[in-house]
Scaffold this active site. Sequence first.
Site, mmCIF file in Angstrom:
data_model
loop_
_atom_site.group_PDB
_atom_site.id
_atom_site.type_symbol
_atom_site.label_atom_id
_atom_site.label_comp_id
_atom_site.label_asym_id
_atom_site.label_seq_id
_atom_site.Cartn_x
_atom_site.Cartn_y
_atom_site.Cartn_z
ATOM 1 N N ARG A 54 11.367 79.080 167.327
ATOM 2 C CA ARG A 54 11.308 79.229 168.601
ATOM 3 C C ARG A 54 11.295 78.229 169.646
ATOM 4 O O ARG A 54 10.636 77.068 169.389
ATOM 5 C CB ARG A 54 9.912 80.051 168.890
ATOM 6 C CG ARG A 54 10.023 81.370 168.007
ATOM 7 C CD ARG A 54 11.073 82.665 168.826
ATOM 8 N NE ARG A 54 10.885 83.995 168.227
ATOM 9 C CZ ARG A 54 11.814 84.450 167.484
ATOM 10 N NH1 ARG A 54 12.460 83.304 166.854
ATOM 11 N NH2 ARG A 54 11.705 85.453 166.903
ATOM 12 N N ASP A 102 2.509 72.079 156.636
ATOM 13 C CA ASP A 102 2.046 73.490 156.790
ATOM 14 C C ASP A 102 0.754 73.748 156.434
ATOM 15 O O ASP A 102 0.491 73.703 155.138
ATOM 16 C CB ASP A 102 3.107 74.402 156.174
ATOM 17 C CG ASP A 102 2.956 75.764 156.337
ATOM 18 O OD1 ASP A 102 1.716 76.446 156.641
ATOM 19 O OD2 ASP A 102 3.881 76.717 156.724
ATOM 20 N N ASP A 123 18.866 75.804 168.441
ATOM 21 C CA ASP A 123 19.423 77.153 168.334
ATOM 22 C C ASP A 123 18.737 77.868 169.437
ATOM 23 O O ASP A 123 18.993 79.042 169.757
ATOM 24 C CB ASP A 123 19.341 77.769 167.004
ATOM 25 C CG ASP A 123 19.976 78.988 167.078
ATOM 26 O OD1 ASP A 123 21.129 79.201 167.579
ATOM 27 O OD2 ASP A 123 19.361 80.226 166.567
ATOM 28 N N HIS A 160 20.998 80.786 170.215
ATOM 29 C CA HIS A 160 19.893 81.528 169.282
ATOM 30 C C HIS A 160 20.827 82.494 168.331
ATOM 31 O O HIS A 160 20.507 83.712 168.330
ATOM 32 C CB HIS A 160 19.066 82.467 170.086
ATOM 33 C CG HIS A 160 17.747 82.910 169.553
ATOM 34 N ND1 HIS A 160 16.823 83.033 170.375
ATOM 35 C CD2 HIS A 160 17.520 83.085 168.161
ATOM 36 C CE1 HIS A 160 15.791 83.468 169.289
ATOM 37 N NE2 HIS A 160 16.183 83.644 168.210
ATOM 38 N N GLU A 204 15.516 81.497 177.622
ATOM 39 C CA GLU A 204 16.778 81.881 177.142
ATOM 40 C C GLU A 204 16.972 83.238 177.974
ATOM 41 O O GLU A 204 16.517 83.974 178.157
ATOM 42 C CB GLU A 204 16.479 82.517 175.607
ATOM 43 C CG GLU A 204 16.203 81.254 174.783
ATOM 44 C CD GLU A 204 16.068 81.478 173.187
ATOM 45 O OE1 GLU A 204 16.639 82.595 172.899
ATOM 46 O OE2 GLU A 204 15.885 80.705 172.611
ATOM 47 N N ILE A 245 12.130 80.694 155.094
ATOM 48 C CA ILE A 245 13.313 79.822 155.347
ATOM 49 C C ILE A 245 13.320 78.477 155.092
ATOM 50 O O ILE A 245 14.290 78.006 154.329
ATOM 51 C CB ILE A 245 13.626 80.237 156.910
ATOM 52 C CG1 ILE A 245 13.876 81.630 157.221
ATOM 53 C CG2 ILE A 245 14.634 79.427 157.416
ATOM 54 C CD1 ILE A 245 13.837 82.118 158.797
#
Length: 332
Positions: free
Chosen positions: A236, A175, A260, A284, A265, A156
């Site tokens: 997340r 990363d 988001d 989300h 949640e 992504i």
Amino acid sequence: MERWKVVVTDWEFADLRYEEKVLGGGPFELIPVQCRTEEEVIAACRDADAILNQYAPLGRRVVEALNRCRVIVRYGVGVNTIDLAAATEKGICVANVPDYCLDEVSDHALALLLNLARRITAADRLVKRGEWDFKRAAPVRRLRGQTVGLVGFGNIPRVLAAKLKPLGFRLIAHDPYVPRSVAEERGVTLVSLDRLCREADIVSVHAPLTAETRGMIGREQLRSMKPRAYLINTSRGPVVDEGALLEALREGWIAGAALDVVEEEPIRPDHPLLSMEQVILTPHMAWYSEEAMEELRTKAAEAVREVLQHGRYPRYLVNREVMEQASSGRWQ
């Protein structure tokens, strides 16, 4: 004819028409339930041959109670609902669908980024309160030349980087599992997390939720960010330490955030984030489009069919260690 029991532990869709198209009838018995607890999952899935899972918990206790299961497929990219180690020990394949929403999530992150940077939601609120004055939305800075820091550089954020590059952003990423050459060929510089937080004008979080990444954007990272910087999270909620983020927003360590996802949640009605005007919240939904939903559900069902009917490993096998089970005769 052999029959296979496929349990859908839970879902938020209007129906299961895509799953039924792939697994309806023939050798498959598709059983939809709506589980919320481990006890409910155990009761529904104890003798299942395969499981389709959205949010219901499949911890070690659940996995160890499965008597027949050969494959668990998660609706989505993250597999944090499933105890991977327990599944591997039982010889159960765990699969996901990592490529169904690359455009959707990257588009959503880009939309949040532009919204924050151009102060769109803030300006909208001002106008609706009768304040027609651009200075009330200040400061707004030119996008070209700003630095975007990508936390995680999987599929992504790589797509997002390609969309950000033409806008003139400088791109850095953190990363530890990505080779430097992979980032550099996309015009992205790999850096430490500390450096990313110090240098980025906008930090966009794309890390999966694991024991290693839980709370990785915490007080230390937020404190080192620029006072004018923004934080975006479309991965997340627990990857960001929510308590530290609230402190950062209250104390002005950063200028704002667009989320988001949150730690719990749906967000509770009295959550402090809801009253902060420098915060943008979406429910989300970054993954969502009608096309992505169809692709997600179809590919998840096809993974079940591959394992049960064709005796093959699913295309997107997460716990590849389970392939060592092949010599046991479990697979054709």
